[in-house]
Design an enzyme around this catalytic site. Structure first.
Site, PDB file in Angstrom:
ATOM      1  N   SER A 161       8.701  -6.594  -0.433  1.00 58.25           N
ATOM      2  CA  SER A 161       7.574  -5.605  -0.600  1.00 58.25           C
ATOM      3  C   SER A 161       7.834  -4.783  -1.948  1.00 58.25           C
ATOM      4  O   SER A 161       8.129  -5.557  -2.926  1.00 58.25           O
ATOM      5  CB  SER A 161       7.642  -4.738   0.398  1.00 58.25           C
ATOM      6  OG  SER A 161       6.874  -3.903   0.667  1.00 58.25           O
ATOM      7  N   ASP A 177       0.050 -11.849   5.595  1.00 57.46           N
ATOM      8  CA  ASP A 177       0.329 -10.546   5.180  1.00 57.46           C
ATOM      9  C   ASP A 177      -0.767 -10.090   4.042  1.00 57.46           C
ATOM     10  O   ASP A 177      -0.868 -10.824   3.120  1.00 57.46           O
ATOM     11  CB  ASP A 177       1.780 -10.716   4.394  1.00 57.46           C
ATOM     12  CG  ASP A 177       2.227  -9.465   3.830  1.00 57.46           C
ATOM     13  OD1 ASP A 177       1.550  -8.635   4.140  1.00 57.46           O
ATOM     14  OD2 ASP A 177       3.275  -9.473   3.076  1.00 57.46           O
ATOM     15  N   HIS A 227       5.021  -9.975   6.450  1.00 55.40           N
ATOM     16  CA  HIS A 227       5.573  -9.216   5.324  1.00 55.40           C
ATOM     17  C   HIS A 227       6.843  -9.899   5.264  1.00 55.40           C
ATOM     18  O   HIS A 227       7.860  -9.301   6.100  1.00 55.40           O
ATOM     19  CB  HIS A 227       5.323  -7.809   5.470  1.00 55.40           C
ATOM     20  CG  HIS A 227       5.316  -7.166   4.199  1.00 55.40           C
ATOM     21  ND1 HIS A 227       4.606  -7.381   3.065  1.00 55.40           N
ATOM     22  CD2 HIS A 227       5.870  -5.877   3.776  1.00 55.40           C
ATOM     23  CE1 HIS A 227       4.864  -6.655   1.997  1.00 55.40           C
ATOM     24  NE2 HIS A 227       5.702  -5.430   2.594  1.00 55.40           N
TER      25      HIS A 227
END
Ligand SMILES: *[C@@H]1O[C@H](CO)[C@@H](O)[C@H](O)[C@H]1NC(C)=O
Ligand SMILES: *[C@@H]1O[C@H](CO)[C@@H](O)[C@H](O)[C@H]1NC(C)=O
Ligand SMILES: *[C@@H]1O[C@H](CO)[C@@H](O)[C@H](O)[C@H]1NC(C)=O
Length: 487
Positions: free
Chosen positions: A157, A432, A457
């Site tokens: 991320s 995602d 994710h």
């Protein structure tokens, strides 16, 4: 990429429990099997402040052997324990790689506060991506001097963006990077057309809520219908009372603005389900340690919504049940506080939002506008309005987002920006929503993009399981093969 109550962004504590900071229940290693250490850093690597602060990092060097790498997790927007607890790939590979594990905490989060507890409310001016990168480069440099080792940056991320940027910017210190679900191109650029389209994010969330992810047929249409109904009812007080009752709001919905907040709150649940749509129960993205989201939470929510077109009452009931998979995961909420925090709503000081307000660090809710059907299952939130957010940021922080700043600096996700940067593995989950801002095609033989089918994710960084899909196993094997080559 988060805000408190309205589950926002890349990392989010979707519910008030802020569950991510809890330990996995099993006997796995994690933060509790690391030494907690501090490294003195300048408050400001580039000028204005002259003091120092203590940056926290977690270290486990049990498996390290001379010549082995340091796997360096570039912490993102949260206290560092959560990454040490969940990034199973690092723990699982340390013994065979002979690696030391380091989990570095991002300045202004957890215990790494340049100006004392909750530094962001004291002085946010030393918070920036560049400062964080400089912290990590200094720490890694220090560590590899003490223990001569090639350093590999790892991140998911926002942490994945940092890992990639560390490799790009400090490649003499970091020999390679695993950049997992790293939306390095997710910068809205109001001055230009044809760049990143923030609405694309919601199209993926909607795709993930349908048969593409194994979710119930009809749930996408019913969700779109629900939003129409919600705004229709929201026009009059009688309708708003019905909505408040249906969703068990703690307080009455007095006006159309509160109905809008309700709509975003519902959207926030789907956002969390999509990002956290792991094939195993997890509270990494959202949920509560006492009650993690179920495996495939989007399926769990959508099954409550699917089926043939339902009447209004059934629709409201289905949606209430669906959002409760997140918001009432503990099954103990007496009522729902329907609120939106951050610049769009409350006065809450949220550290990540300062990064949005200064460097336009991607933040989907409520900043990325959905368009509504047929593009996505939400409603038409109108196009991105830069002046609106500039006004909000000025009011809250006295700052203005520099929309193109990080794009200029790092080049977004454009192949040209990465062509001369070797040793990066870019991974993305096909479902995602953040993959829309990622590097999806290999750039060279040593800057490789891998996709995880139906992946959520940065699922590839998580602990492996017996029931992992074959493709996920293959992606992890490739990541490891690349790391071996780098060291
Ligand atoms: C590192 O983790 C392993 C596995 O949990 C544990 O046995 C070991 O004691 C830890 N080492 C240090 C230095 O904390
Ligand atoms: C949460 O779930 C519990 C148990 O099913 C229920 O009693 C409670 O009313 C629910 N809360 C809300 C706000 O719906
Ligand atoms: C953008 O936001 C500003 C400030 O809130 C507002 O005055 C303006 O009308 C908005 N523009 C559009 C196109 O919606």
């Amino acid at each position: 990429m988060r805000a408190a109550v309205l589950a926002v962004a890349l990392v989010l504590c979707g519910v008030a429990d802020c569950a991510r900071f809890a330990r996995p229940a099993s006997g796995r290693p994690g933060a509790h099997t690391c030494q907690e250490l501090y490294f003195e850093q300048p408050q400001d690597h580039f000028g204005a402040h002259t003091g120092t602060y203590k940056q926290r990092y977690l270290l486990n060097d049990t498996w390290w052997r001379p010549g082995g790498p340091i796997l360096f997790y570039a912490g993102n927007e949260g206290a560092v324990e959560v990454y040490a607890d969940w990034m199973g790939l690092m723990w699982e590979q340390a013994p065979t790689l002979g690696a030391a594990l380091v989990f570095a905490e991002h300045r202004y989060w957890g215990k790494s506060q340049p100006f004392g507890t909750h530094s962001v409310s004291i002085d946010p001016t030393a918070l920036s991506v560049e400062q964080a990168l400089a912290d990590y480069a200094s720490l890694a440099d220090h560590l590899r001097c003490a223990r001569p080792s090639p350093v590999i940056a790892v991140g998911g991320s926002y942490g994945g963006m940092l890992a990639a940027w560390l490799r790009k910017r400090y490649r003499h210190i970091f020999v390679g990077a695993l950049a997992a679900s790293a939306p390095v191109g997710a910068f809205v650029d109001p001055s230009r057309r044809g760049g990143f389209d923030p609405s694309a994010y919601w199209a993926v969330v909607s795709r993930a809520a349908g048969p593409a992810s194994g979710a119930a047929v009809g749930s996408v249409d019913n969700t779109a219908r629900l939003f129409r109904l919600l705004f229709e009812l929201g026009r009059g007080q009688e309708g708003r009372d019905a909505l408040a009752a249906a969703f068990r709001s703690c307080s009455p919905l007095q006006d159309e603005a509160t109905v809008q907040t309700l709509a975003y709150w519902v959207q926030g649940a789907f956002d969390a389900f999509a990002m956290g749509n792991y094939h195993f129960p997890s509270w990494y993205i959202a949920g509560s340690p006492r009650a993690p989201l179920p495996a495939w939470p989007l399926r769990a929510a959508c099954v409550l919504l699917g089926g043939s077109p339902a009447g209004p009452a059934a629709l409201l009931e289905g949606m209430k049940a669906a959002v409760d998979v997140l918001y009432n995961a503990t099954r103990s909420r007496p009522c729902h506080k329907i609120e939106l925090t951050g610049p769009a709503g409350g006065p809450g000081l949220q550290t990540y939002l300062y990064l949005w307000c200064t460097e336009a660090m991607p933040q989907e809710l409520p900043f990325f506008p959905a368009r509504g059907p047929p593009h996505d299952m939400f409603w038409n939130q109108e196009s991105f309005n830069a002046s609106r957010w500039e006004a909000e940021c000025k009011a809250q922080w006295g700052v203005r987002p520099r929309w193109r700043h990080l794009l200029r600096k790092f080049g977004g996700a454009a192949p040209a920006a990465w062509r001369d940067v070797t040793n990066i593995v870019w991974t993305n989950g096909e479902l995602d929503p953040w993959h829309v801002g990622g590097v999806l095609h290999s750039i060279s033989g040593s800057s490789v993009a891998l996709q995880v089918g139906r992946g959520a994710h940065h699922v590839d960084l998580m602990w492996s399981r017996m029931d992992d899909p074959r493709q996920l196993q293959a992606v992890r094997q490739e990541q490891v093969a690349h790391m071996r080559r780098w060291v």
